[in-house]
Design an enzyme around this catalytic site. Structure first.
Site, PDB file in Angstrom:
ATOM      1  CB  THR A 184      15.810 -44.913 -81.403  1.00 37.42           C
ATOM      2  OG1 THR A 184      15.630 -44.568 -79.796  1.00 37.42           O
ATOM      3  CG2 THR A 184      16.816 -43.797 -81.792  1.00 37.42           C
ATOM      4  CG  HIS A 240      33.081 -40.590 -91.230  1.00 32.91           C
ATOM      5  ND1 HIS A 240      32.647 -40.988 -92.876  1.00 32.91           N
ATOM      6  CD2 HIS A 240      33.479 -39.523 -91.198  1.00 32.91           C
ATOM      7  CE1 HIS A 240      33.089 -40.124 -93.218  1.00 32.91           C
ATOM      8  NE2 HIS A 240      33.348 -39.196 -92.663  1.00 32.91           N
TER       9      HIS A 240
END
Length: 395
Positions: free
Chosen positions: A304, A356
């Protein structure tokens, strides 16, 4: 003959849509293949076209949720439709009656306000024939329908959320609640990329018909880095980690309906020029609401670019079920230390947001460092020591 207007299926998983806007009025004469209505699903906005020419009858009002396959109107094909220019008709709204034809020209800004507030052409009839309709005329109609409270002299605009916007909102909240999202940052010296782009952009456009942008350089860099850090290209499915051997690269595109990210299928098999052309084609179709559901589905990694809007730094949010997204930002001249000397270089901050749960810090930092290395040395990594002219112009 009466031709029924049926809501088409946008995709296998979609059973309901919202009729957001009629592009014609009840009783209008329409030509075959003329766009007559827009419908929203939770994935995209689709346009319905007239299957045949004739006089249209509207049976379902705007903003209603409708099952796929339902009839929303019909076209009486026994009514003769004179030959006219559809584009001209879209600029000049014709209101047909049995005895007269009133022509009104509506400015683009007025059309925009009408669309946002779901005002139909027939509501403009009292303004007068052959008058140029401005946004002020439309605001006047809104004030009559929804007058301000006497104690409140400040106007507000209320816009109903589309199904697509609602779905985007739901997905963004889910990402924040259901992932362990972190963001790591770095900065890239784009001196070499900018030099190559400035040198070859004119000949590249002349040869291929598309502009030479930063996005293709970043696309190649991301693809090469993903092959070295495959966990960044992964996703979670139930209790398993899925790591594709391919890269379906999503490019985020800003549209009037919201941000969408159609994927470039098998982007790792495309050349530099093919990636640039594919991005340009997807962007054009997205802004024209011409993307199909299949073209909006899937993807293994997203890029993006907030830099086109002037963003210096941000933390991009994940595009589920993908586990990572790269954010590009504005290129800015900044002082940096080069061989213990201060130089002014065109620098860009980049951000990698990642889940994560399945991507460790070592993998995320390593991925971003590799992207940086590739873009700071494009001759060696993107063009692999070969002639840049061959890679860009003669490809």
């Amino acid at each position: 003959m009466i031709e029924e207007i049926i809501v088409p299926s946008p995709g296998e998983s979609i059973t309901e849509v919202e009729l957001t806007r009629w592009l014609v009025s009840d009783g209008d004469l329409v030509k075959k293949d003329q766009e007559i209505a827009e419908v929203d699903s939770d994935k995209a906005t689709l346009t319905i076209t007239a299957a045949l020419s004739g006089k249209i009858k509207i049976e379902v009002l705007e903003n209603e949720r409708i099952p796929v396959g339902k009839k929303i109107g019909s076209i009486d094909t026994s009514i003769d439709v004179p030959d006219y220019d559809i584009k001209k008709i879209s600029d000049e709204t014709n209101v047909f009656t049995e005895k007269s034809s009133i022509k009104q020209k509506i400015t683009p800004l007025a059309k925009e306000v009408m669309a946002k507030n779901h005002i139909e052409n027939k509501e403009l009839n009292n303004i007068g024939a052959n008058k140029r309709i401005t946004k002020e005329d439309v605001f006047a109609i809104l004030q009559k329908e929804k007058p301000l409270k006497p104690e409140d002299n400040r106007a507000v605009e209320i816009i109903k959320m589309s199904m697509l916007r609602k779905k985007i909102a739901e997905r963004l909240v889910a990402v924040k609640n259901e992932t362990a999202m972190l963001t790591t940052f770095n900065e890239i010296d784009l001196s070499r990329v900018i030099h190559i782009r400035n040198k070859y952009k004119d000949s590249f456009f002349e040869k291929h018909g598309v502009k030479l942008s930063y996005m293709s350089f970043f696309g190649i860099a991301v693809i090469k880095s993903l092959h070295q850090h495959p966990a960044v290209n992964s996703r979670i499915e139930i209790e398993s980690i899925v790591i594709p051997s391919y890269v379906d690269l999503c490019i985020a595109i800003s549209t009037a309906k919201g941000l969408i990210a159609p994927p470039l299928r098998d982007a790792d098999k495309l050349s530099f020029v093919q990636i640039e052309k594919a991005i340009a084609a997807l962007a054009q179709k997205a802004r024209e609401n011409k993307l199909s559901i299949d073209e909006l589905t899937g993807g293994t990694f997203t890029i993006t670019n907030g830099g086109v809007f002037g963003s210096m730094m941000s933390t991009p949010i994940l595009n589920p079920p993908q586990a990572a997204i790269l954010g590009m930002h504005k290129v800015m001249d900044r002082p940096v230390a080069i061989d213990k000397k201060i130089e002014i270089r065109p620098m860009m901050y980049v951000a990698l947001s990642y889940d994560h749960r399945i991507i460790d810090g070592k993998e995320s930092v390593g991925f971003l460092l590799k992207v940086k290395e590739i873009l700071e040395n494009p001759e060696d990594y993107i063009f692999e020591g070969k002639s840049i002219e061959n890679g860009l112009i003669l490809a």
